[in-house]
Design a protein around this motif. Sequence first.
Motif, PDB file in Angstrom:
ATOM      1  N   GLU A   1       0.832  -1.202   0.000  1.00 29.81           N
ATOM      2  CA  GLU A   1       0.000   0.000   0.000  1.00 29.81           C
ATOM      3  C   GLU A   1       0.868   1.253   0.000  1.00 29.81           C
ATOM      4  N   ILE A   2       1.921   1.244   0.813  1.00 32.79           N
ATOM      5  CA  ILE A   2       2.845   2.381   0.838  1.00 32.79           C
ATOM      6  C   ILE A   2       3.462   2.595  -0.542  1.00 32.79           C
ATOM      7  N   ALA A   3       3.921   1.496  -1.163  1.00 28.83           N
ATOM      8  CA  ALA A   3       4.534   1.589  -2.487  1.00 28.83           C
ATOM      9  C   ALA A   3       3.546   2.141  -3.519  1.00 28.83           C
ATOM     10  N   SER A   4       2.302   1.742  -3.406  1.00 31.15           N
ATOM     11  CA  SER A   4       1.275   2.201  -4.343  1.00 31.15           C
ATOM     12  C   SER A   4       0.977   3.684  -4.163  1.00 31.15           C
ATOM     13  N   TRP A   5       0.876   4.117  -2.921  1.00 28.09           N
ATOM     14  CA  TRP A   5       0.623   5.534  -2.658  1.00 28.09           C
ATOM     15  C   TRP A   5       1.807   6.383  -3.118  1.00 28.09           C
ATOM     16  N   ALA A   6       3.035   5.895  -2.894  1.00 28.52           N
ATOM     17  CA  ALA A   6       4.226   6.624  -3.343  1.00 28.52           C
ATOM     18  C   ALA A   6       4.264   6.711  -4.862  1.00 28.52           C
ATOM     19  N   TYR A   7       3.891   5.615  -5.516  1.00 31.45           N
ATOM     20  CA  TYR A   7       3.843   5.602  -6.984  1.00 31.45           C
ATOM     21  C   TYR A   7       2.838   6.629  -7.491  1.00 31.45           C
ATOM     22  N   ALA A   8       1.650   6.617  -6.919  1.00 31.49           N
ATOM     23  CA  ALA A   8       0.607   7.537  -7.361  1.00 31.49           C
ATOM     24  C   ALA A   8       0.999   8.987  -7.091  1.00 31.49           C
ATOM     25  N   ALA A   9       1.616   9.239  -5.939  1.00 34.19           N
ATOM     26  CA  ALA A   9       2.032  10.603  -5.599  1.00 34.19           C
ATOM     27  C   ALA A   9       3.043  11.130  -6.608  1.00 34.19           C
ATOM     28  N   GLU A  10       4.019  10.304  -6.980  1.00 35.27           N
ATOM     29  CA  GLU A  10       5.022  10.744  -7.942  1.00 35.27           C
ATOM     30  C   GLU A  10       4.411  10.939  -9.322  1.00 35.27           C
ATOM     31  N   ALA A  11       3.531  10.032  -9.718  1.00 35.99           N
ATOM     32  CA  ALA A  11       2.895  10.151 -11.034  1.00 35.99           C
ATOM     33  C   ALA A  11       2.072  11.428 -11.138  1.00 35.99           C
ATOM     34  N   VAL A  12       1.306  11.729 -10.097  1.00 40.24           N
ATOM     35  CA  VAL A  12       0.486  12.945 -10.101  1.00 40.24           C
ATOM     36  C   VAL A  12       1.376  14.187 -10.095  1.00 40.24           C
ATOM     37  N   ALA A  13       2.421  14.160  -9.265  1.00 41.96           N
ATOM     38  CA  ALA A  13       3.317  15.315  -9.173  1.00 41.96           C
ATOM     39  C   ALA A  13       3.977  15.603 -10.516  1.00 41.96           C
ATOM     40  N   LEU A  14       4.437  14.575 -11.197  1.00 42.35           N
ATOM     41  CA  LEU A  14       5.083  14.781 -12.490  1.00 42.35           C
ATOM     42  C   LEU A  14       4.091  15.222 -13.562  1.00 42.35           C
ATOM     43  N   GLN A  15       2.886  14.676 -13.528  1.00 42.42           N
ATOM     44  CA  GLN A  15       1.861  15.100 -14.486  1.00 42.42           C
ATOM     45  C   GLN A  15       1.580  16.591 -14.345  1.00 42.42           C
ATOM     46  N   ALA A  16       1.596  17.080 -13.115  1.00 41.64           N
ATOM     47  CA  ALA A  16       1.283  18.492 -12.862  1.00 41.64           C
ATOM     48  C   ALA A  16       2.366  19.437 -13.372  1.00 41.64           C
TER      49      ALA A  16
END
Length: 414
Positions: free
Chosen positions: A288-303
């Motif tokens: 779950e931690i790995a998934s949240w970290a993945y999503a956070a980085e993906a969203v941050a880079l998209q922005a």
Amino acid sequence: MTLLQRDIHLSTGTDYEQLANRFRPIFTRIAEGAVARDRSRDLPHDAIAWLKEAGFGAVRVPSRFGGAGASIPQLFQLITELAAADSNLPQALRAHFAFVENWLNAPPAAEQRTWFDRFVSGQLVGNAWTEVGSAEIGSVNTKVSKKDGRWVVNGSKYYSTGSIFADWIDVYAQRSDDGSDVIAAVSTHQAGVIRKDDWDGFGQTTTGSGTTLFEDAVVDEHDVIDFARRFRYQTAFYQLFHLATLAGIGQAVKRDAATLVRERTRIYSHGNAPRASDDAQIQQVVGEIASWAYAAEAVALQATRPSQRAYEAHFAGHAEAEHAANLAAEIESAQAQVVVSELVLRAATHLFNALGASATSTSKALDRHWRNARTVSSHNPLVYKARIAGDWAINGTEPPYKWRIGTGPARGNG
């Protein structure tokens, strides 16, 4: 023919892996000392020097002028990697890269080349914008004035992030002669600039934030710049630093969770496996931690993408496209802040569910991830970003491109 078509040497991107590999050994060295610096509140002077010497502060400068020519998304990928090593470092460099970005958006001129040369030589810029105490919202107590034939700056600033490490300070001030708002680039190599390490936050403790005093600090006339010249997507750009820092913290949480579970030898009698690393529930926590970290980085880079479009559109002569890109930069960075902050704070708390009570030992400093994420998330309050995104979605109301903080009007007695 547009300016962009005439090739004015924009920074539109380079080979990311080649660029990142220049700095990854330094990031590793920085990570090795991160816990010790946090525990002793040791300012990262050595780490900043390593980055300066390697040319980190010039990665956005066009390659023709000696920089790396990195795009904005590539810059923030690097910032995320740096934040995974030590989240204090990106915030200490935030003002520097904003000042670089401002010169990237300036018309080609001798002053622009002068600053590009300074960035390439390793010179860094800090921040002195915010005034605390009784300063009313919209007012600027720091003044730029003429004295004995020279321009000087007088005033006091707080939250001067990165200024302790800097060669120059980007000072938000007001001209005393005409009352206009300006930016003054003040050299720190003079007695009139006094920097104090008095930041007392519980997180991001080594960013070099604190009080900066200016007492007849001399500033060159060419370095007193009309504030209206600031690049339009600056608010989004500043927010992207927080997003990349949070994404890096998320990656650090994932790294520490996986490493500590892998190395853990103690188990509970009512657990699910003879080794913690084989326990299905613990694997779920880390997953779950790995998934949240993945999503956070993906969203941050998209922005980050709309800001690059805004930068390029600025030189393309298409006012509508530039406005649309600036608008998207603000909205997407605001929406991303709401999501990324929540994901990383959740991961930094969930980390302790994968470990035992020993994880709370101050020697491990695992609490720094939550403290740092909470501190970064407290800048540019989340509730206002959510409201801005909601007002845009419902009513099509454009976001504020610039904002200030200060003392509000006194409460009435009625």
